[in-house]
Structures are given as C-alpha cells and as structure tokens.
Write an enzyme that holds these catalytic residues in place. Structure first.
Site, PDB file in Angstrom:
ATOM      1  N   CYS A 113      35.005  42.745  34.814  1.00  0.00           N
ATOM      2  CA  CYS A 113      36.153  42.682  33.818  1.00  0.00           C
ATOM      3  C   CYS A 113      36.044  41.828  32.767  1.00  0.00           C
ATOM      4  O   CYS A 113      36.908  41.728  31.913  1.00  0.00           O
ATOM      5  CB  CYS A 113      37.363  42.272  34.633  1.00  0.00           C
ATOM      6  N   HIS A 253      42.844  38.572  31.050  1.00  0.00           N
ATOM      7  CA  HIS A 253      42.637  39.808  31.837  1.00  0.00           C
ATOM      8  C   HIS A 253      43.886  40.459  32.725  1.00  0.00           C
ATOM      9  O   HIS A 253      44.534  39.396  33.319  1.00  0.00           O
ATOM     10  CB  HIS A 253      41.431  39.303  32.760  1.00  0.00           C
ATOM     11  N   ASN A 283      45.178  47.296  36.228  1.00  0.00           N
ATOM     12  CA  ASN A 283      43.907  46.701  35.600  1.00  0.00           C
ATOM     13  C   ASN A 283      42.955  47.579  35.160  1.00  0.00           C
ATOM     14  O   ASN A 283      42.368  48.372  36.094  1.00  0.00           O
ATOM     15  CB  ASN A 283      43.502  45.877  37.000  1.00  0.00           C
TER      16      ASN A 283
HETATM   17  N1  ACO Z   1      50.931  48.478  49.852  1.00  0.00           N
HETATM   18  C1  ACO Z   1      51.519  47.920  51.204  1.00  0.00           C
HETATM   19  N2  ACO Z   1      51.093  47.004  51.610  1.00  0.00           N
HETATM   20  C2  ACO Z   1      49.855  46.766  51.474  1.00  0.00           C
HETATM   21  C3  ACO Z   1      49.159  47.165  50.495  1.00  0.00           C
HETATM   22  C4  ACO Z   1      49.742  48.118  49.488  1.00  0.00           C
HETATM   23  N3  ACO Z   1      49.325  48.866  48.561  1.00  0.00           N
HETATM   24  N4  ACO Z   1      47.945  46.371  50.090  1.00  0.00           N
HETATM   25  C5  ACO Z   1      47.952  45.657  50.913  1.00  0.00           C
HETATM   26  N5  ACO Z   1      48.963  45.685  52.070  1.00  0.00           N
HETATM   27  C6  ACO Z   1      49.326  44.883  53.213  1.00  0.00           C
HETATM   28  C7  ACO Z   1      48.040  44.522  53.919  1.00  0.00           C
HETATM   29  O1  ACO Z   1      47.363  45.422  54.565  1.00  0.00           O
HETATM   30  C8  ACO Z   1      48.185  43.171  54.591  1.00  0.00           C
HETATM   31  O2  ACO Z   1      49.187  43.563  55.749  1.00  0.00           O
HETATM   32  P1  ACO Z   1      48.879  42.790  57.180  1.00  0.00           P
HETATM   33  O3  ACO Z   1      49.374  41.429  56.686  1.00  0.00           O
HETATM   34  O4  ACO Z   1      49.558  43.594  57.980  1.00  0.00           O
HETATM   35  O5  ACO Z   1      47.247  42.826  57.121  1.00  0.00           O
HETATM   36  C9  ACO Z   1      49.630  42.811  53.600  1.00  0.00           C
HETATM   37  O6  ACO Z   1      49.952  43.870  52.744  1.00  0.00           O
HETATM   38  C10 ACO Z   1      48.979  41.609  52.808  1.00  0.00           C
HETATM   39  O7  ACO Z   1      48.102  41.688  52.194  1.00  0.00           O
HETATM   40  P2  ACO Z   1      47.424  40.470  51.164  1.00  0.00           P
HETATM   41  O8  ACO Z   1      45.703  40.978  51.059  1.00  0.00           O
HETATM   42  O9  ACO Z   1      47.257  39.129  51.790  1.00  0.00           O
HETATM   43  O10 ACO Z   1      48.182  40.601  49.880  1.00  0.00           O
HETATM   44  P3  ACO Z   1      47.984  39.605  48.791  1.00  0.00           P
HETATM   45  O11 ACO Z   1      49.485  39.013  48.669  1.00  0.00           O
HETATM   46  O12 ACO Z   1      46.739  38.727  48.709  1.00  0.00           O
HETATM   47  O13 ACO Z   1      47.895  40.945  47.528  1.00  0.00           O
HETATM   48  C11 ACO Z   1      46.486  41.720  45.641  1.00  0.00           C
HETATM   49  C12 ACO Z   1      46.779  41.457  47.410  1.00  0.00           C
HETATM   50  C13 ACO Z   1      47.452  41.988  45.119  1.00  0.00           C
HETATM   51  C14 ACO Z   1      45.249  42.286  45.889  1.00  0.00           C
HETATM   52  C15 ACO Z   1      45.978  40.201  45.530  1.00  0.00           C
HETATM   53  O14 ACO Z   1      45.000  39.794  46.473  1.00  0.00           O
HETATM   54  C16 ACO Z   1      45.229  40.373  44.322  1.00  0.00           C
HETATM   55  O15 ACO Z   1      45.781  40.610  43.093  1.00  0.00           O
HETATM   56  N6  ACO Z   1      43.964  39.682  44.410  1.00  0.00           N
HETATM   57  C17 ACO Z   1      43.239  39.701  43.130  1.00  0.00           C
HETATM   58  C18 ACO Z   1      42.811  40.945  42.793  1.00  0.00           C
HETATM   59  C19 ACO Z   1      42.102  41.052  41.378  1.00  0.00           C
HETATM   60  O16 ACO Z   1      42.541  40.406  40.299  1.00  0.00           O
HETATM   61  N7  ACO Z   1      41.233  41.955  41.324  1.00  0.00           N
HETATM   62  C20 ACO Z   1      40.497  42.232  39.971  1.00  0.00           C
HETATM   63  C21 ACO Z   1      39.186  41.906  39.911  1.00  0.00           C
HETATM   64  S1  ACO Z   1      38.808  42.569  38.457  1.00  0.00           S
HETATM   65  C22 ACO Z   1      37.151  43.328  38.530  1.00  0.00           C
HETATM   66  O17 ACO Z   1      36.162  42.840  38.307  1.00  0.00           O
HETATM   67  C23 ACO Z   1      37.136  44.812  38.938  1.00  0.00           C
END
Ligand code: ACO
Length: 326
Positions: A113, A253, A283
């Site tokens: 990214c 980003h 994203n």
């Molecule tokens: N819908 C419903 N529930 C979900 C979903 C979904 N789409 N995805 C995950 N969950 C659940 C999980 O299974 C978990 O359940 P559990 O507690 O029963 O195990 C719960 O929601 C919480 O999951 P977390 O991973 O703790 O959620 P978090 O608040 O961390 O949010 C997210 C996840 C949005 C992915 C966040 O961590 C994030 O934005 N991280 C950064 C990602 C990012 O920026 N990536 C891009 C990099 S760019 C590149 O180079 C491609």
C-alpha cells in the site's frame, strides 16, 4: 536542483459497487460490524474483463490530459501495484503497449500500500538526477482477484481502483519538498499471499488451503499502522522543515477510519484535515492515496500553494510520506 512535482493527476474506479449488504449475503458479517470497525460502506470491483493494466490506462489518460503534456513526452512508466496482471511480465509494459508509447522504459514497483509514495519518490529522484523529464507513476490494484471471498477478516476491506500522476519539473519552490520512506521487513505472515510465488508455488494443496489468497493478522497491522502513519508524516515534515499545523490537508492511506483518527491525534491535527473516501472505495492499496488526492482536486479543495502530505503504510511492512507544496 530543479523543483519536481505532480503536473497532472487522474483516477479511475470500476463501476460495479459491492456494498456491505452484498457481503451480508455471502459471509457471516453485518453492515454494522464493517462500518463501526473500519468505516467502509462500499467498494468497487473490476468487471470480469478488467485487470490492473486496464484500470491503469483509464487513470493514465486522465492524468496526461490534466498535465497539459502530450503522451509522447512521457519518458518512463512506473506501475506501483501488488496485484499485477501477471507474475512475470510487468504490468507497466502492458500499459505502455495500450497507451501506444513505443520503446520507453516500463517496470513495476511493489511496496504494497506504500507503493504510490515509493513510486513518486523514485520518479522524483530520477527527474532531479536528470535521467528523465516526465515519468508516469500509476498506483493501481485489482485486489478483488486476490482476496478470499470466504474470509470475513479480509474480504470486506479491499476494493479496486487506480490513480496516475505525471511527475515532472514544476515551478520553482513548488512540488515535492521531502520524502521519507521506510520498511520493517517481517517474515511472520502478518500480511502476505502465502502461495503462488517462488517460495511456495501453487499446488492442489495450497489452493485447497486457500493459500493463494491474501492473509492478514489484522490487529498486528493495526498496531503497526497507528505508529507508522504519524511517524512517517512527522519525519517527512521534519525533512521539509514544515510544521504539522502548516499542513492544509493530509491524504492518508485509506485502510481504516480508526487508524486515521489515531494518526490525527498523534499529529495533533484536527480530523477534518484528513481526506477520507474509504467509506466509498474501501482499501485500494497502491491506488488509495492517489484516489483521495484525485477526488480532492476534482472537488476544487486544493489550490496552488497549499501544503499537503501524502502518507501510507502497507505489507512488508512498509511506510512512507511525502510533503508537497501544490
Ligand atoms: N464481520 C463480523 N465479524 C468479524 C469480521 C467481519 N467481517 N471480521 C472479523 N470478525 C470477528 C472476528 O472473528 C472476531 O471474533 P471473535 O472475537 O469471536 O474471534 C471479532 O470480529 C474481532 O476481530 P478483531 O480482528 O479483533 O477485530 P478488529 O477490531 O481488530 O478489526 C480489522 C479488524 C478491521 C481488520 C482491524 O484489525 C484493522 O483494520 N486492521 C488493519 C488492517 C489494515 O489496515 N490492513 C491493510 C494493510 S494494507 C496492505 O498492504 C494490503
């Protein structure tokens, strides 16, 4: 050294919208979960006959038109992407062919990214060094083809799009004032596509395990991003000898509203200085910063002389920021 900047910018997003409600029909998720955790409401997916090079060409044509130069004045094409048309044969070469720009050098660059910011920096260096005059830098992705539509942790995050910039000499004192790039290389599968490269070529087994799709440890990326985004911006500001409060606008980003809000706090800047369109595009990795800047320009939000920051992070893990006087 001459002043180098963006002479023209163009962006493109495919027509097909995928809303959070569309995902509710495919996987166990909800519009409410996606909106509150990420800020994303919808994203665009490429049509079946579109690949990354096609999105590049759409954006490039607009960028060339906006720059006021003719396409024959472009000396090089750099495509910033982590979702190329093919593993072997640079997407930039396909773009060169489609734009009918015979013989000019063309290659791809992948810092995930952060690629667009890396690409702008490489182009600026080459132009300042007198190697070339005008370089077409395109950040483009067709992530819909590399995400696992059965993995709710990742598939709801990403979208397709492209942004192109004609980089060249600009009026003295304007353009890119500083660039700060970095990487914290990791080998723990924080963010990668495990199979399909030379380390683990695809087999029936990797495909059955869905290792041919992007995998991510979301919380680890989140923790990295909330530091990397403000740090890279601060370092670039310091290099340019500009204060954060002198920034008219920041183009981060577009990964997650919560990451951007945290960066704003750490930089002690009001959130309304941070342009966001991730609500509508998700994203788009290498395309996201350019897509944000392109929209803001289209809306007339930026005028000559405004100080802006482009800032990003991505798989690798990589990060980077550019300070620019528009
Ligand atoms: N819908 C419903 N529930 C979900 C979903 C979904 N789409 N995805 C995950 N969950 C659940 C999980 O299974 C978990 O359940 P559990 O507690 O029963 O195990 C719960 O929601 C919480 O999951 P977390 O991973 O703790 O959620 P978090 O608040 O961390 O949010 C997210 C996840 C949005 C992915 C966040 O961590 C994030 O934005 N991280 C950064 C990602 C990012 O920026 N990536 C891009 C990099 S760019 C590149 O180079 C491609």
């Amino acid at each position: 050294f001459k002043s180098v900047g963006i002479k023209g910018l163009g962006y493109y997003v495919p027509e097909k919208k995928m809303t959070n409600f569309d995902f509710e029909k495919i996987i166990d998720t909800s519009d409410e979960w996606i909106r509150t955790r990420t800020g994303i409401e919808e994203r665009r997916f490429a049509a079946p006959d579109q690949a990354t090079s096609d999105l590049c060409v759409e954006a490039a044509r607009k960028a060339i038109e906006a720059s006021g130069i003719v396409k024959e004045d472009i000396d090089m094409i750099l495509v910033a992407t982590c979702s190329p048309d093919y593993l072997v044969q640079a997407t930039a070469c396909l773009v060169q062919k489609k734009l009918n720009l015979k013989s000019i050098p063309a290659c791809d660059l992948n810092a995930a990214c952060s690629s667009f910011i890396y690409g702008l920096t490489v182009a600026t260096g080459m132009i300042k060094g007198g190697v070339y005059k005008n370089i077409l830098v395109i950040g483009a992705e067709t992530l819909s083809r590399i995400i696992d539509m059965q993995d709710r942790n990742t598939c709801i995050l990403f979208g397709d799009g492209a942004a192109a910039a004609v980089v060249g000499e600009v009026e003295d004192g304007y353009g890119i004032l500083s660039s700060y790039l970095g990487a914290e290389g990791e080998d723990e599968e924080v963010l990668r596509t495990p199979a399909g490269g030379t380390k683990k070529p695809n087999t029936m087994e990797t495909i059955a395990n869905r290792e041919n799709f992007l995998k991510m440890k979301g919380q680890e990326v989140f923790k990295f991003a909330v530091h990397a985004l403000p740090n890279a911006t601060s370092q670039a500001l310091e290099k340019a000898e500009i204060k954060a409060e002198d920034l008219f606008m920041v183009f981060p980003h577009q990964a997650n509203v919560r990451i951007i809000e945290s960066a704003a706090k750490r930089l002690n800047l009001p959130i309304d200085k941070f342009y966001m369109n991730l609500q509508r595009f998700g994203n788009t990795s290498s395309a996201s910063v350019g897509l944000a800047l392109g929209e803001a320009l289209e809306k007339g939000m930026i005028k000559k002389g405004d100080m802006i920051a482009l800032t990003g992070f991505g798989a690798g893990l990589t990060y980077g920021s550019i300070i620019m006087k528009w």
